[in-house]
Design a protein around this motif. Structure first.
Motif: not given
Length: 492
Positions: A225-235, A247-251, A392-396
């Motif tokens: 949840d912390y990673i989602s809210v503070n980086l991943v979701n808005y990138v 973008c790569l770090v968010a991936l 990871c590529f597929c996760w995009i």
């Protein structure tokens, strides 16, 4: 004198669409405590236990999904009835006839709720007719209990099991609350026999259940949840606003987010089941340690991948009809697996990529599988990195809201990659980066370590577990986001 506002109490007991009952909901603590008390009181009679567990499971689903609870009940009664017709049919033709209607009923139910609007959109795009989307709400967990219904009737058709005599046990199999909302997908032949055994929870079972619940909650509620809210979701919401490095770090962050989110929820489900004397097999086994795409699918969402293998891939012929047909079967299985995840072209692309990956994996093994040019640790590291980055590529495509967003994300990594501002990025996101590192460190812990912890702590006094629980609550309160983060697989 303490006065009780019964209206508020009743309101708490009702379904709230803005606050569905999940493991990360505060109401769940009260629910679990009350349930365990009743379950323990009726522990000596498996029929009474089954009734108690069924009622609590159906109530849990009501609190999580409202009136959609009737879909589970109707689905259970229909499949219970038709499974008996399959079993009693005198000829293979009649058995197949009843199985056909079982498959039709379950798939129509799934397709109506999950794919109607998708196909309306496709029809609107390719024809001059325009149909307004129905905006149908998706019942929580429908993909999971649909597959459980299908496995049950297919297993009876194949003669692998006999139909369950008691309707309560079948309702419980379908509605069992720890796994109802997000899996794992269980099979009746593994689950129902456990309901009839004497209730017994060893010190090892209690210790393992506690370990899985606490570590699962840490993975889901704190790390993911912390990673989602503070980086991943808005990138991912606006990749064009971020350079390639971000973008790569968010991936990489999303790779650990989806692992911690789903495996964490699965661990909690398995841990709670342990406290009931019921064993559910593990659903994740350090998937990012895989050295091939095939191995990844033996470690990731094991209950789904094994279901697709046993009821789809093998049914299409598996590897029995030559190399070309094997690859076609693999591709179609993963394509359908992608579509199972959601009504979106991105999920179909994600499934197709994994289908291609499995085919390439088999081709590579056929050509170079027996060659040993480098030391084993070098080969394992190389193949591990290749597999991880392919996943990871597929996760995009899995995460991005649209195909265009996925392409923009790839464009930023490929053409806008720069280390300019890297120091500021690390400074601003240092806690997120630490969380990502912790997530991967947890993932890389050898399987033997948790077992040693579980075995040791089973002899510890009760105060140890109380202190550990309170420590988790304190930690969670520190990292808790303002709004609850819904589990990723809740949408499936």
């Amino acid at each position: 004198m303490i006065s009780i506002d019964w209206n508020k109490v009743l309101h708490q007991l009702e379904y709230d669409k803005n606050n569905p009952l999940l493991f990360n909901n505060g109401f769940f603590v009260y629910f679990l405590v009350v349930f365990m008390v009743f379950y323990y009181l009726f522990r000596k009679n498996y029929k009474h236990r089954a009734v108690v567990l069924s009622l609590f499971s159906l109530y849990f689903f009501y609190k999580a999904s409202g009136t959609f609870v009737w879909i589970v009940i109707v689905s259970a009664f229909f499949n219970y009835g038709i499974s008996n017709l399959i079993y009693k049919a005198k000829t293979k033709g009649w058995k197949a006839f009843h199985l056909f209607w079982s498959i039709i009923f379950n798939l129509v139910l799934l397709f109506y709720f999950k794919y109607t609007d998708f196909f309306i959109q496709v029809l609107n795009n390719v024809s001059q007719f325009k149909i307004d989307p129905l905006h149908i709400l998706l019942p929580i967990g429908i993909s999971f209990f649909t597959f459980e219904n299908l496995s049950y009737t297919i297993d009876i058709y194949r003669g692998e099991i006999k139909p369950e005599k008691g309707i309560v046990n079948y309702v419980l199999f379908l509605s069992f609350f720890p796994k109802l909302v997000m899996g794992p997908i269980v099979r009746a032949k593994d689950f129902i026999p456990q309901l009839k055994q004497d209730y017994f929870v060893s010190s090892h079972d209690f210790s393992k259940g506690f370990y899985l619940i606490i570590t699962g909650l840490i993975k889901k509620l704190i790390i993911s949840d912390y990673i989602s809210v503070n980086l991943v979701n808005y990138v991912f919401d606006g990749p064009h606003l971020h350079n390639g490095l971000e973008c790569l770090v968010a991936l990489y962050g999303y790779a650990i987010v989806i692992y911690c989110d789903f495996s964490g929820y699965s661990d909690v489900a398995i841990g709670i089941s342990k406290w009931m004397g019921i064993t559910i097999p593990p659903n994740f086994m350090s998937p990012y340690q895989s050295k091939s795409v095939s191995e990844f699918w033996r470690r990731w969402h094991i209950s789904l991948s094994s279901w697709l293998r046993d009821y789809l891939y093998i049914a299409m012929g598996g590897n029995r009809k030559g190399t070309f047909r094997t690859n076609v079967n693999l591709f179609l299985t993963m394509l359908i697996g992608g579509f199972w995840h959601g009504a979106s072209w991105n999920f179909i692309i994600w499934g197709a990529l994994h289908g291609i990956g499995l085919g390439v994996n088999k081709f590579w093994n056929a050509l170079f599988g027996k060659m040993k040019v480098f030391p084993k640790w070098i080969s394992n590291t190389f193949y591990g990195l290749i597999t991880f980055h392919f996943v990871c590529f597929c996760w995009i495509f899995f995460k991005a809201s649209s195909f265009e967003t996925a392409l923009q994300f790839l464009h930023q990594i490929g053409y806008q990659f720069t280390f300019d501002g890297g120091v500021e990025f690390v400074e601003n996101y240092k806690i997120v980066l630490v969380m990502i590192a912790i997530g991967y460190a947890i993932h890389l812990i050898p399987d033997s370590v948790p077992e040693k912890i579980i075995e040791k702590q089973k002899n510890f006094p009760l105060i140890y577990f109380v202190v550990l629980l309170l420590s988790f609550i304190a930690l969670y309160s520190f990292f808790k986001s303002a709004e609850p983060v819904m589990p990723i697989y809740l949408q499936f």
